[in-house]
Design an enzyme around this catalytic site. Structure first.
Site, PDB file in Angstrom:
ATOM      1  N   ASN A   9      46.368  -8.842  82.893  1.00  0.00           N
ATOM      2  CA  ASN A   9      46.361  -9.931  83.874  1.00  0.00           C
ATOM      3  C   ASN A   9      46.238  -9.291  85.257  1.00  0.00           C
ATOM      4  O   ASN A   9      47.190  -8.694  85.750  1.00  0.00           O
ATOM      5  CB  ASN A   9      47.676 -10.719  83.735  1.00  0.00           C
ATOM      6  CG  ASN A   9      47.844 -11.767  84.811  1.00  0.00           C
ATOM      7  OD1 ASN A   9      46.908 -12.072  85.557  1.00  0.00           O
ATOM      8  ND2 ASN A   9      49.054 -12.316  84.900  1.00  0.00           N
ATOM      9  N   LYS A  11      45.907 -10.703  88.060  1.00  0.00           N
ATOM     10  CA  LYS A  11      46.528 -11.517  89.130  1.00  0.00           C
ATOM     11  C   LYS A  11      45.589 -11.618  90.337  1.00  0.00           C
ATOM     12  O   LYS A  11      44.373 -11.611  90.177  1.00  0.00           O
ATOM     13  CB  LYS A  11      47.900 -10.955  89.488  1.00  0.00           C
ATOM     14  CG  LYS A  11      48.782 -10.801  88.240  1.00  0.00           C
ATOM     15  CD  LYS A  11      50.215 -10.489  88.528  1.00  0.00           C
ATOM     16  CE  LYS A  11      50.983 -10.356  87.209  1.00  0.00           C
ATOM     17  NZ  LYS A  11      52.401 -10.096  87.387  1.00  0.00           N
ATOM     18  N   HIS A  96      52.234 -18.946  83.436  1.00  0.00           N
ATOM     19  CA  HIS A  96      52.805 -17.662  83.871  1.00  0.00           C
ATOM     20  C   HIS A  96      53.970 -17.946  84.814  1.00  0.00           C
ATOM     21  O   HIS A  96      53.936 -18.910  85.585  1.00  0.00           O
ATOM     22  CB  HIS A  96      51.718 -16.830  84.574  1.00  0.00           C
ATOM     23  CG  HIS A  96      52.160 -15.434  84.844  1.00  0.00           C
ATOM     24  ND1 HIS A  96      52.979 -15.118  85.909  1.00  0.00           N
ATOM     25  CD2 HIS A  96      51.939 -14.278  84.177  1.00  0.00           C
ATOM     26  CE1 HIS A  96      53.233 -13.815  85.873  1.00  0.00           C
ATOM     27  NE2 HIS A  96      52.613 -13.281  84.839  1.00  0.00           N
ATOM     28  N   GLU A  98      54.784 -16.752  87.530  1.00  0.00           N
ATOM     29  CA  GLU A  98      54.404 -16.865  88.951  1.00  0.00           C
ATOM     30  C   GLU A  98      53.844 -18.251  89.238  1.00  0.00           C
ATOM     31  O   GLU A  98      54.029 -18.783  90.337  1.00  0.00           O
ATOM     32  CB  GLU A  98      53.395 -15.758  89.306  1.00  0.00           C
ATOM     33  CG  GLU A  98      54.090 -14.398  89.386  1.00  0.00           C
ATOM     34  CD  GLU A  98      53.230 -13.213  89.004  1.00  0.00           C
ATOM     35  OE1 GLU A  98      51.998 -13.339  88.948  1.00  0.00           O
ATOM     36  OE2 GLU A  98      53.808 -12.137  88.745  1.00  0.00           O
ATOM     37  N   GLU A 166      57.834 -13.185  78.704  1.00  0.00           N
ATOM     38  CA  GLU A 166      57.869 -12.353  79.901  1.00  0.00           C
ATOM     39  C   GLU A 166      59.145 -12.657  80.692  1.00  0.00           C
ATOM     40  O   GLU A 166      59.180 -13.622  81.459  1.00  0.00           O
ATOM     41  CB  GLU A 166      56.652 -12.646  80.779  1.00  0.00           C
ATOM     42  CG  GLU A 166      55.339 -12.364  80.098  1.00  0.00           C
ATOM     43  CD  GLU A 166      54.234 -12.149  81.121  1.00  0.00           C
ATOM     44  OE1 GLU A 166      53.697 -11.046  81.159  1.00  0.00           O
ATOM     45  OE2 GLU A 166      53.956 -13.077  81.899  1.00  0.00           O
ATOM     46  N   GLY A 172      56.788  -6.925  87.256  1.00  0.00           N
ATOM     47  CA  GLY A 172      56.466  -6.246  88.504  1.00  0.00           C
ATOM     48  C   GLY A 172      57.645  -5.536  89.141  1.00  0.00           C
ATOM     49  O   GLY A 172      57.581  -5.112  90.285  1.00  0.00           O
ATOM     50  N   SER A 212      56.459  -5.110  83.068  1.00  0.00           N
ATOM     51  CA  SER A 212      56.521  -3.666  83.293  1.00  0.00           C
ATOM     52  C   SER A 212      56.189  -2.832  82.062  1.00  0.00           C
ATOM     53  O   SER A 212      56.797  -1.786  81.830  1.00  0.00           O
ATOM     54  CB  SER A 212      57.887  -3.270  83.881  1.00  0.00           C
ATOM     55  OG  SER A 212      58.085  -3.917  85.132  1.00  0.00           O
TER      56      SER A 212
HETATM   57  P1  PGA Z   1      53.802  -6.450  85.163  1.00  0.00           P
HETATM   58  O1  PGA Z   1      53.326  -7.979  85.019  1.00  0.00           O
HETATM   59  O2  PGA Z   1      53.219  -5.722  83.978  1.00  0.00           O
HETATM   60  O3  PGA Z   1      53.233  -5.993  86.470  1.00  0.00           O
HETATM   61  O4  PGA Z   1      55.283  -6.458  85.133  1.00  0.00           O
HETATM   62  C1  PGA Z   1      53.292  -8.616  83.771  1.00  0.00           C
HETATM   63  C2  PGA Z   1      52.778 -10.014  83.922  1.00  0.00           C
HETATM   64  O5  PGA Z   1      53.129 -10.686  84.893  1.00  0.00           O
HETATM   65  O6  PGA Z   1      51.996 -10.501  83.080  1.00  0.00           O
END
Ligand code: PGA
Length: 250
Positions: A9, A11, A96, A98, A166, A172, A212
């Site tokens: 992803n 983003k 997601h 976010e 997640e 992140g 992560s």
């Molecule tokens: P990350 O994000 O691997 O940077 O933690 C995962 C995600 O949001 O899908």
């Protein structure tokens, strides 16, 4: 035996030119080593067309990061499933954290989008996961179960659904859930799916872990019995790292 699935992803990162370059680098880094699992990349909307052309004919799948739940019309800034389908997207990431956190997505709007993706003949990746507060208070089981039930409301057949667990506190942040913590929730999700759709559907549904994931922890996570791949953020922006994570799933 479930076929693992790893999706990058991207983003809100990379221009169209940078995205095309990264897509080529991902294809080169994967070589022909990834046929044992599914691998996909999710660039931004403006880059879907050129990335789609770059990976066309290969094994890497084109994935969209979101969609709207109406066919067309006066919805400024939105993108429909028909548009994504026409660009060759196989999967759409829905709900997601976010999107839930910054753009007001709820289980109800997630559910509308999921149904729209399926109706358009694409597959959906339904994201669920608890916040740090919900983890610390022990509410994570209830939170994740509600998100799964709400997101799948009225969906009769889940063979085109992948679920991504997640934990918000691991996205992140560099703070990964331990493989045991992740496995525990993946099992909870699979049990919930069994309750809703029966044991064969639960056994078949793929549940990705996200938060992560890196080349250094991917193999351990993917070795857990209910972890069927990953949804990768930061590490997906480096072709070598993403390829190493995909290879850990193959
Ligand atoms: P990350 O994000 O691997 O940077 O933690 C995962 C995600 O949001 O899908």
């Amino acid at each position: 035996m479930r076929r693992k699935i790893v999706v990058g992803n991207w983003k809100m990162n990379k221009t169209v030119a940078e995205s095309t370059e990264l897509a080529s680098a991902v294809v080169a880094a994967l070589g022909s080593d990834c046929s044992a699992c599914e691998a996909g990349i999710a660039p931004t909307y403006p880059a879907l067309d050129s990335v789609g052309r770059t990976i066309k004919g290969g094994e890497v799948l084109l994935v969209a990061q979101n969609c709207h739940y109406e066919d067309d019309g006066a919805f400024t800034g939105e993108v429909s499933t028909g548009m994504l389908n026409a660009l060759g997207c196989s999967y759409v990431i829905i709900g997601h954290s976010e999107r839930r956190q910054y753009f007001g997505e709820t289980d109800a709007t997630v559910n509308l989008r999921i149904k729209k993706v399926l109706a358009a003949g694409m597959k959906a990746i339904l994201c669920v996961g608890e916040t740090l507060e919900e983890r610390e208070s022990g509410a994570f089981e209830a939170v994740v179960s509600t998100q799964v039930t709400g997101g799948l409301q009225g969906v009769v057949d889940i063979s085109d659904i992948v679920i991504a667990y997640e934990p918000v506190w691991a996205i992140g942040t560099g703070r990964t859930a331990s493989s045991e913590q992740a496995q525990e929730v993946h099992k909870i999700i699979r049990n919930k799916v069994a309750e809703l759709y029966g044991a064969p559907a639960a056994d078949a549904v793929r549940i990705q872990y996200g938060g992560s994931v890196k080349p250094s922890n991917a193999a351990e996570l993917f070795a857990m019995p209910d972890i069927d791949g990953g949804l990768i953020g930061g590490a997906a922006l480096k072709a070598e790292d993403f390829a190493a994570i995909v290879k850990a799933a193959c």
